[in-house]
Design an enzyme around this catalytic site. Structure first.
Site, PDB file in Angstrom:
ATOM      1  N   HIS A   6       0.846  -1.203   0.000  1.00 31.04           N
ATOM      2  CA  HIS A   6       0.000   0.000   0.000  1.00 31.04           C
ATOM      3  C   HIS A   6       0.874   1.243   0.000  1.00 31.04           C
ATOM      4  O   HIS A   6       2.098   1.159   0.108  1.00 31.04           O
ATOM      5  CB  HIS A   6      -0.999  -0.029   1.156  1.00 31.04           C
ATOM      6  CG  HIS A   6      -0.415   0.068   2.540  1.00 31.04           C
ATOM      7  ND1 HIS A   6       0.484  -0.843   3.035  1.00 31.04           N
ATOM      8  CD2 HIS A   6      -0.632   0.969   3.533  1.00 31.04           C
ATOM      9  CE1 HIS A   6       0.793  -0.504   4.283  1.00 31.04           C
ATOM     10  NE2 HIS A   6       0.140   0.597   4.602  1.00 31.04           N
ATOM     11  N   HIS A  31       1.227   3.857   2.084  1.00 29.53           N
ATOM     12  CA  HIS A  31       1.783   4.550   3.246  1.00 29.53           C
ATOM     13  C   HIS A  31       3.300   4.492   3.113  1.00 29.53           C
ATOM     14  O   HIS A  31       3.867   3.462   2.719  1.00 29.53           O
ATOM     15  CB  HIS A  31       1.321   3.895   4.555  1.00 29.53           C
ATOM     16  CG  HIS A  31      -0.080   4.292   4.937  1.00 29.53           C
ATOM     17  ND1 HIS A  31      -0.912   3.492   5.676  1.00 29.53           N
ATOM     18  CD2 HIS A  31      -0.785   5.429   4.664  1.00 29.53           C
ATOM     19  CE1 HIS A  31      -2.081   4.122   5.845  1.00 29.53           C
ATOM     20  NE2 HIS A  31      -2.030   5.295   5.234  1.00 29.53           N
ATOM     21  N   ASP A  38       5.881   4.169   4.875  1.00 30.50           N
ATOM     22  CA  ASP A  38       6.758   3.167   5.500  1.00 30.50           C
ATOM     23  C   ASP A  38       6.830   1.865   4.703  1.00 30.50           C
ATOM     24  O   ASP A  38       7.583   0.962   5.056  1.00 30.50           O
ATOM     25  CB  ASP A  38       6.346   2.894   6.967  1.00 30.50           C
ATOM     26  CG  ASP A  38       4.884   2.508   7.134  1.00 30.50           C
ATOM     27  OD1 ASP A  38       4.042   3.042   6.393  1.00 30.50           O
ATOM     28  OD2 ASP A  38       4.585   1.678   8.010  1.00 30.50           O
ATOM     29  N   HIS A  52      -7.426  -1.767   5.733  1.00 35.23           N
ATOM     30  CA  HIS A  52      -6.563  -0.717   6.264  1.00 35.23           C
ATOM     31  C   HIS A  52      -7.199   0.636   5.952  1.00 35.23           C
ATOM     32  O   HIS A  52      -8.254   0.690   5.314  1.00 35.23           O
ATOM     33  CB  HIS A  52      -5.168  -0.863   5.623  1.00 35.23           C
ATOM     34  CG  HIS A  52      -4.075  -0.143   6.343  1.00 35.23           C
ATOM     35  ND1 HIS A  52      -3.994  -0.045   7.711  1.00 35.23           N
ATOM     36  CD2 HIS A  52      -2.982   0.532   5.865  1.00 35.23           C
ATOM     37  CE1 HIS A  52      -2.907   0.651   8.037  1.00 35.23           C
ATOM     38  NE2 HIS A  52      -2.276   1.015   6.942  1.00 35.23           N
ATOM     39  N   ASP A  74      -0.272  -4.114   6.698  1.00 34.46           N
ATOM     40  CA  ASP A  74      -1.102  -3.350   7.633  1.00 34.46           C
ATOM     41  C   ASP A  74      -2.588  -3.689   7.491  1.00 34.46           C
ATOM     42  O   ASP A  74      -3.160  -3.601   6.407  1.00 34.46           O
ATOM     43  CB  ASP A  74      -0.914  -1.845   7.384  1.00 34.46           C
ATOM     44  CG  ASP A  74       0.523  -1.409   7.621  1.00 34.46           C
ATOM     45  OD1 ASP A  74       1.396  -2.281   7.774  1.00 34.46           O
ATOM     46  OD2 ASP A  74       0.770  -0.185   7.643  1.00 34.46           O
TER      47      ASP A  74
HETATM   48 ZN   LIG Z   1       2.831   0.547   7.837  1.00 33.68          ZN
HETATM   49 ZN   LIG Z   2      -0.235   1.555   6.548  1.00 35.66          ZN
END
Ligand SMILES: [Zn+2]
Ligand SMILES: [Zn+2]
Length: 304
Positions: free
Chosen positions: A62, A64, A66, A142, A212
């Site tokens: 995804h 995000h 990180d 998520h 996540d």
């Molecule tokens: Zn994450």
């Molecule tokens: Zn995430």
């Protein structure tokens, strides 16, 4: 066949001293499959001797940061190091736009073909199928569109009972047919059933990567009975409200998921930066599912 995963990053959200954002390198039969590519992944690859030239597939769960902020840097290095062979990239549809924009304003034309396949977080799909494995997406729950990935070994051919075949003097040219499950008829017309001449191959091994997600039973069926389940465990269960609010899982829940889906082993990761040490997370997951390990960076886990 080699089937093992090396942890490159195990931190959620932000890097902290001694932990990096998420990335894993899966070695399947000496081909590397990179899963997520947080900031710092290239440094981790150098540290743990994971060669970029051996990576042909990259999977991004995804958008995000990180999970993908190291990706453009890695692509850029591959380009500068003279890569020519195609790279297969899988991830949310907008990932392509992000990469294109960065390349556009640095006036870079990659020297290698970048074959992008968008993932769909609404349904499970097979996105890779080769001689060794299939890869399926796992729709997760998520805050933004997110998928996990299920790596499943292909079922191998049956194994020959060599002594039996030699005893019956079965010609070598029939061996392939026997491996495929056919019966054997001798010159004198005697039929030998396949299962008297061969044994079944080992059960295909499966690695499930659950990035996540909120605890949500919708994906449990898909990950039932996997050999190794990687599941995020961002918080301890005393932070359950926070986990729900941010669409994450607690270590206790990760243990429950492994138990409910009959995983053989559980690997937890994506630890919140609030935890300086990880023993409590491990103990909590083990309280429900003893066969749990921490996704410690630099460690390699054999999937067997
Ligand atoms: Zn994450
Ligand atoms: Zn995430």
């Amino acid at each position: 066949m080699k089937f093992e995963v090396t942890i490159l990053g195990s931190s959620s959200a932000t890097p902290i001293f001694n932990r990096n954002p998420t990335s894993q390198a899966l070695n399947i039969n000496e081909r590397l499959y990179l899963i997520d590519c947080g900031e710092g992944t290239q440094q981790q690859m150098l540290r743990f001797d994971v060669k970029a030239s051996r990576i042909d597939h990259i999977f991004i769960s995804h958008l995000h940061g990180d999970h993908y902020l190291g990706l453009v840097g890695l692509l850029s290095s591959m380009h500068l190091n003279g890569r020519k062979k195609a790279l297969y990239l899988f991830g949310p549809p907008h990932l392509k736009e992000i990469i294109d924009l960065q390349l556009k304003y640095s006036e870079t034309t990659l020297q290698f073909p970048l074959e992008f396949t968008p993932t769909d977080a609404q349904k499970a799909e097979v996105i890779v199928s080769n001689n060794d494995i299939t890869v399926e997406t796992i729709p997760l729950d998520h805050r933004i569109a997110c998928t996990g990935f299920l790596f499943r070994e292909k079922k191998r051919l049956r194994k020959l009972k060599k002594e039996k075949l030699e005893e019956l003097k079965i010609p070598v040219e029939y061996y392939t047919a026997l491996k495929k499950g056919n019966d054997y008829t001798s010159a004198s017309g005697v039929i030998y059933k396949n299962d008297t001449l061969t044994i079944d191959s080992d059960e295909p091994k499966v690695y499930a990567y659950c990035s996540d997600t909120l605890y949500n039973e919708q994906y449990f069926k898909q990950i039932d009975k996997v050999t190794l389940l990687y599941h995020e465990a961002t918080f301890l269960n005393d932070m359950l409200d926070r986990a729900k609010e941010t669409h994450h899982t607690t270590a206790l829940q990760a243990g429950e998921i492994a138990l409910k889906t009959h995983a053989r082993k559980l690997l937890i990761g994506h630890f919140s930066a609030r935890y300086k040490t990880l023993n409590e997370l491990l103990d909590e997951a083990r309280s429900v599912f003893p066969a749990t390990e921490l996704a410690i960076e630099g460690k390699t886990f054999v999937i067997d």
